[in-house]
Design an enzyme around this catalytic site. Structure first.
Site, mmCIF file in Angstrom:
data_model
loop_
_atom_site.group_PDB
_atom_site.id
_atom_site.type_symbol
_atom_site.label_atom_id
_atom_site.label_comp_id
_atom_site.label_asym_id
_atom_site.label_seq_id
_atom_site.Cartn_x
_atom_site.Cartn_y
_atom_site.Cartn_z
ATOM 1 C CB ALA A 79 -0.746 -0.076 1.216
ATOM 2 C CG ASN A 80 0.045 4.734 -1.964
ATOM 3 O OD1 ASN A 80 -0.668 5.423 -1.669
ATOM 4 N ND2 ASN A 80 -0.309 3.962 -3.080
ATOM 5 N NE ARG A 81 4.741 7.107 4.662
ATOM 6 C CZ ARG A 81 4.642 6.130 5.705
ATOM 7 N NH1 ARG A 81 3.545 6.114 6.671
ATOM 8 N NH2 ARG A 81 5.822 5.513 6.525
#
Ligand code: C5P
Length: 403
Positions: free
Chosen positions: A211-213
């Site tokens: 995932a990412n932020r």
């Protein structure tokens, strides 16, 4: 002050989230609305009518067969003498009653008798929200024209369970109510827009993912701003914890491939704004079973494969929207990277921002962007993400008008 002078009939039904209704009453009144409260029997188990009445500075209506109330106001008048019926929290039970036209207490009778817009803020245990019966009722109510805000993802008040079911925060409910009353200019009326937002989750195995932020704040705000200008908006979002904006068609996805499919299904459209932080790579073959750790065995290697580039696909599509806008989250050489992206992806405009950790942009509430197009570069000041969204929606409306 959109809500100034608006008469809101607030129906509080029986859930623990009823404690937030107290704050909601204050927030609505701060904005000049009057609040007339109706409480179900269940609601009175969670908060007292004394507290609700004191904050609303009005009588609290609780009983369908109260002689006094029926003589003074009456349930039909309660249902009609308002500008909006707001249900917060809306329990699974009340939604079920509404969907089926039941009228066995004051709240449900008002909901059957009203001819005013209805906005519901559901709150319930995630299992109840995802139950087939509730899903069915939700679809029926949406078809009947009931507006919804939330429910949101997050931890429940009464248990440590997490998932979709938490009531939207009072200020989010206020914003949803404001959006319903907004009678501003609609330069994008009759135009279709598709917006992507949030991160994607790329599975490694059933329990792990890449995932990412990205929080989805910027993409969601853009979808809301376009809808506010009258556009018919489809918002395709990866997993986020913020509320679905009011007045948009929402499609929740997890993976980049699902996001691409949903975006292509939304074509033809006049406008595409691809804001999502799509994972560039996914695990080539995600495992069906949880990958186990065995002592002494070697550490697994993840083989990655490229994800579809949604912006590029849309930018070169036979049904390419008139206006295709991309974002460029960079940590270095922001401008030159954005220029390359403009060409490669077939976009009309790239909104570039520096997402180096020090800027706090990724996951934060503010944004400082540069707009890069064939005609040059425009630097916008540091703004709240909602302000960036409004400015961008206005610019989109102008470009669309120019044809
Ligand atoms: O190439 P890069 O990921 O930096 O490009 C960012 C832009 O492209 C954003 O608008 C993003 O939404 C879009 N994008 C996409 N699909 C991908 C990767 C990026 O739509 N797989």
């Amino acid at each position: 002050m959109i809500l100034s002078g608006k008469r809101i009939l607030l129906i509080i039904s029986g859930g623990i989230a009823a404690y937030k209704s107290l704050d909601l009453i204050r927030r609505l009144r701060e904005r000049g609305a009057s609040v007339r409260p109706v409480m179900t029997k269940g609601a009175q188990e969670f908060v007292t009518s004394l507290a609700v009445g004191a904050l609303a500075a009005d009588h609290v209506f609780t009983d369908l067969f109260s002689r006094q109330d029926e003589q003074d106001v009456g349930h039909i008048r309660l249902a009609r003498d308002c500008d909006l019926v707001l249900i917060a929290p809306a329990t699974a039970d009340l939604l079920a009653k509404m969907a089926n036209g039941l009228a066995d207490d004051l709240a449900s009778t008002i909901l059957l008798a009203t001819d005013k817009p209805v906005l519901a803020a559901p709150a319930m245990n995630p299992k109840m929200w995802s139950h087939a019966a509730t899903k069915r009722n939700f679809e029926i109510l949406r078809g009947d024209g009931v507006h919804f805000i939330g429910p949101m993802a997050g931890e429940m008040a009464e248990s440590r369970e997490a998932g979709l079911g938490r009531m939207a925060e009072p200020l989010e409910i206020v914003a949803a109510a404001e959006a319903l009353f907004d009678g501003g200019p609609k330069p994008l009326a009759g135009r279709k827009a598709v917006v992507t937002s949030g991160p994607t989750h790329e599975p490694i195995d059933p329990v792990r993912y890449i995932a990412n932020r990205s929080s989805g704040r910027q993409g969601h705000a853009i979808a809301a701003a376009l809808a506010k200008l009258g556009a018919d908006v489809t918002l395709v979002s990866g997993p986020v914890t913020i509320a679905d904006p009011v007045g948009v068609r929402m499609i929740h996805v997890e993976r980049a491939e699902e996001m691409r499919d949903a975006v292509l299904a939304a074509l033809p459209a006049d406008i595409a704004v691809m804001v999502a932080a799509v994972a560039d790579w996914r695990v080539a073959s995600a495992s069906d079973q949880k990958i186990k750790k065995h002592p002494g065995e070697s550490i697994p290697t993840l083989a990655l494969t490229e994800n579809p580039d949604i912006l590029k696909t849309v930018g070169h599509h036979t049904m390419r929207p008139k206006l295709v806008i991309g974002f460029a989250a960079e940590t270095q050489d922001v401008e030159s990277n954005a220029r390359t992206k403009l060409e490669r992806k077939g976009a009309d405009l790239i909104v570039a921002n520096d997402v180096s950790p020090a800027t706090g942009i990724m996951g934060g509430t503010r944004n400082s962007v540069k707009l890069i197009s064939q005609s040059g570069v425009e630097q916008w000041p540091d703004l709240a993400k909602e302000e960036v969204a409004e400015k961008l929606a206005k610019l989109i409306a102008e470009r669309i008008k120019q044809g």
